[in-house]
Design an enzyme around this catalytic site. Structure first.
Site, mmCIF file in Angstrom:
data_model
loop_
_atom_site.group_PDB
_atom_site.id
_atom_site.type_symbol
_atom_site.label_atom_id
_atom_site.label_comp_id
_atom_site.label_asym_id
_atom_site.label_seq_id
_atom_site.Cartn_x
_atom_site.Cartn_y
_atom_site.Cartn_z
ATOM 1 N N HIS A 117 0.727 -1.242 0.022
ATOM 2 C CA HIS A 117 0.080 0.069 0.030
ATOM 3 C C HIS A 117 0.953 1.118 0.080
ATOM 4 O O HIS A 117 2.165 1.354 0.592
ATOM 5 C CB HIS A 117 -0.938 0.134 1.180
ATOM 6 C CG HIS A 117 -2.186 -0.799 1.155
ATOM 7 N ND1 HIS A 117 -3.225 -0.615 0.408
ATOM 8 C CD2 HIS A 117 -2.312 -2.048 1.899
ATOM 9 C CE1 HIS A 117 -3.988 -1.405 0.422
ATOM 10 N NE2 HIS A 117 -3.726 -2.515 1.510
ATOM 11 N N THR A 169 13.160 -9.426 4.755
ATOM 12 C CA THR A 169 12.810 -7.794 4.255
ATOM 13 C C THR A 169 14.306 -7.562 3.446
ATOM 14 O O THR A 169 13.968 -6.133 3.008
ATOM 15 C CB THR A 169 12.721 -6.935 5.687
ATOM 16 O OG1 THR A 169 13.874 -7.205 6.337
ATOM 17 C CG2 THR A 169 11.452 -7.203 6.478
ATOM 18 N N LYS A 170 15.081 -8.148 3.458
ATOM 19 C CA LYS A 170 16.388 -7.840 2.632
ATOM 20 C C LYS A 170 16.863 -9.131 1.963
ATOM 21 O O LYS A 170 16.335 -10.218 2.202
ATOM 22 C CB LYS A 170 17.307 -7.473 3.604
ATOM 23 C CG LYS A 170 17.269 -5.815 4.410
ATOM 24 C CD LYS A 170 18.277 -5.802 5.356
ATOM 25 C CE LYS A 170 18.025 -4.564 5.965
ATOM 26 N NZ LYS A 170 19.090 -4.221 6.891
ATOM 27 N N LYS A 187 23.460 -19.346 9.288
ATOM 28 C CA LYS A 187 24.659 -20.041 8.918
ATOM 29 C C LYS A 187 25.028 -20.342 7.305
ATOM 30 O O LYS A 187 23.858 -19.957 6.972
ATOM 31 C CB LYS A 187 24.936 -21.479 9.738
ATOM 32 C CG LYS A 187 24.307 -22.349 9.427
ATOM 33 C CD LYS A 187 24.656 -23.825 10.256
ATOM 34 C CE LYS A 187 23.667 -24.654 9.815
ATOM 35 N NZ LYS A 187 24.024 -26.123 10.451
#
Length: 534
Positions: A117, A169-170, A187
């Protein structure tokens, strides 16, 4: 066909890997054909789509062979391109533009949303603001655990695992396991190594600044300790047991210029330039580097073109590179490559050389090992990476670094470098010569210009090396090549360790605290752009 056929039982809807019987296969053909009529979506051979899956607003979507989509999966307003063998388990929701490679396994309850949004204007209701969408890319052989969330704009590398409940998110690299909210690397799948988790010590920047101030205050005494009387007058020598060398004069020049000075034995700039220019030889050896860069930091250059570079091009250059001992002594081969590349740079920058460098870089690109990112091979039955990693440094320093060109396989090179850095034969609290440490940190620093892959993990080694360097300075004398104070401090060791310390600090974002930077052989700025000469 009865779309509620008794043959299509609940079990296969929730476990689509169950082998369907002939009637169920026939149902799937008709069901998928019906879906294709209503939605812009196609499925490859031997695919299964639960009749309880929900497809809304699909467009231009393709799934490869052996796709499996379970019950109550929601695909809404989605454009999906998926390879072969992908599975989407029950209760997963996917929205937006999604690309998946082959054999991606998505667990139950996963949320993959490649849209957002708009919310930039706080004075306008969010639902009235335009949606945004970047897209999500997932590589091959990825397992996304149950209830994970992947947000818009994320790229997930191949062969990675997203742990259950992770919020991604990355971007995620290849061969890593990530988990948590927000997701972080747990790891490396190939090495089993965990990432560096201890933050850089808060006082490290201050300690670097204090050390640089100490060097600056002792510089006159340090350089004076390397002056010796000879039959030809007072000269610079690396060590008391050695003789006058081109490198000793160049190291003294580099150390002095780092701190905006000139060496005391020849503190007239023009006279120093003339002295160094008079030391030039035509043949290719390490003095090409020392003289070339020392003259550059004085605002001058070598007097003559290196004729071997003009002679060695095309077929002769290929034969020259082929004959180097890459298999048994990559360090030596890399050293010769470094010298050739530097002579090429000097010829092109100052003498309008017609050697384009295409043959040279073409050979390097064609002979690098994609598995290790390196030239050469490990020794000692494949256990010892010293020659290979040190050869990588010498090969890339004068070529890819100097000419500002991307490395062929930086992530594979990092894997090899970090594996080598853990060898206690070469790296301990009381061991690790200037060459050994330089030949790890410069490649790590160079690779980091292209990728952040395993950088957090590498920081642990870097911080340990910084602590070691800061504790080994010999007051008014400098550094020994071996770093240990039980060895005599020399010009070579001092120049190299000051440069190494800068590279180490730069890798973790603290080089500005030193207040100096190497300008010569170990400088960090690319010297020449092949398409845009300086």
């Amino acid at each position: 066909m009865d779309w509620d056929s008794e043959y299509f039982n609940d079990a296969i809807d929730f476990m689509p890997w169950i082998r369907p019987n002939d009637e169920q296969k026939e149902f799937q053909k008709e069901f998928q054909a019906e879906l294709a009529k209503h939605y812009d979506v196609t499925f490859g051979e031997d695919s299964f789509v639960s009749k309880e899956a929900h497809l809304y607003g699909m467009s231009k979507s393709t799934f490869g062979k052996q796709t499996q989509i379970g019950a109550h999966v929601i695909l809404r307003r989605a454009t999906i391109t998926a390879g072969d063998g992908c599975s989407i388990n029950s209760f997963t929701c996917i929205q937006g533009n999604i690309t998946m490679g082959d054999h991606v396994r998505i667990g139950p309850g996963v949320k993959i949303f490649a849209s957002n949004h708009g919310h930039q204007d706080p004075d306008v209701d969010i639902y009235k603001q335009p949606h945004t969408s970047i897209g999500i890319n997932i590589g091959d052989d990825v397992w996304v655990g149950a209830n994970a969330v992947i947000v818009d704009g994320v790229n997930i590398g191949s062969h990675s695992i997203i742990a259950a409940g992770a919020v991604v998110t990355k971007d995620v690299g290849d061969y890593v396991i990530v988990g948590g909210n927000p997701a972080k690397v747990i790891k490396d799948r190939k090495t089993g190594q965990k990432p560096f988790s201890t933050p850089v010590p808060s006082d490290l920047g201050d300690r670097l600044a204090q050390f640089a101030d100490k060097v600056r205050s002792q510089l006159t005494e340090v350089l004076a300790s390397k002056e010796y009387d000879t039959d030809h007058g007072r000269v610079y020598k690396n060590l008391s047991t050695g003789g006058e060398t081109v490198r000793a004069w160049c190291d003294a020049t580099e150390i002095a210029v780092m701190f905006d000075r000139l060496p005391a034995l020849c503190n007239d700039k023009d006279a120093l330039i003339a002295k160094l220019q008079g030391m030039q030889k035509d043949h290719l050896d390490y003095d090409v580097l020392t003289l070339g860069y020392s003259l550059e930091i004085l605002g001058s250059h070598v007097l003559n073109m290196y004729s071997d570079v003009e002679r060695l091009d095309g077929k002769e250059l290929i034969e020259y590179l082929d004959k180097m001992p890459w298999e048994r002594a990559a360090w030596n081969a890399g050293g010769a490559t470094d010298v050739y590349a530097t002579a090429l740079y000097l010829n092109k920058k100052y003498f309008n050389s017609t050697n384009s460098g295409d043959t040279f870089f073409g050979w390097l690109n064609n002979h690098v090992d994609p598995a290790t990112g390196m030239w050469g091979r490990p020794t000692d039955g494949g256990k010892d990476y010293l020659m290979m990693v040190n050869g990588f440094y010498r090969t890339t320093r004068g070529s890819y670094a100097q000419f500002n060109l991307p490395l062929p396989y930086p992530e594979r090179a990092i894997d090899t470098i970090l594996a080598h850095s853990k060898n206690t034969k070469y790296f301990r609290e009381d061991a690790g010569t200037a060459c050994f440490v330089l030949d790890v940190i410069h490649p790590l620093w160079l690779c980091a210009k292209q990728t952040s892959y395993r950088r957090e993990e590498a920081k642990e080694w870097v911080v340990n090396q910084i602590n070691r360097v800061l504790s080994k300075w010999q007051d008014n004398k400098g550094f020994s090549f071996e770093l240990e104070p039980s060895y005599e401090a020399g010009l070579q060791g001092t120049e190299m360790w000051l440069s190494i310390l800068y590279l180490l600090a730069d890798y973790i974002g603290l080089s500005h605290r030193l207040g100096y930077r190497p300008h010569g052989v170990h400088r960090t700025n690319a010297a020449y752009n092949l398409s845009k000469p300086v």
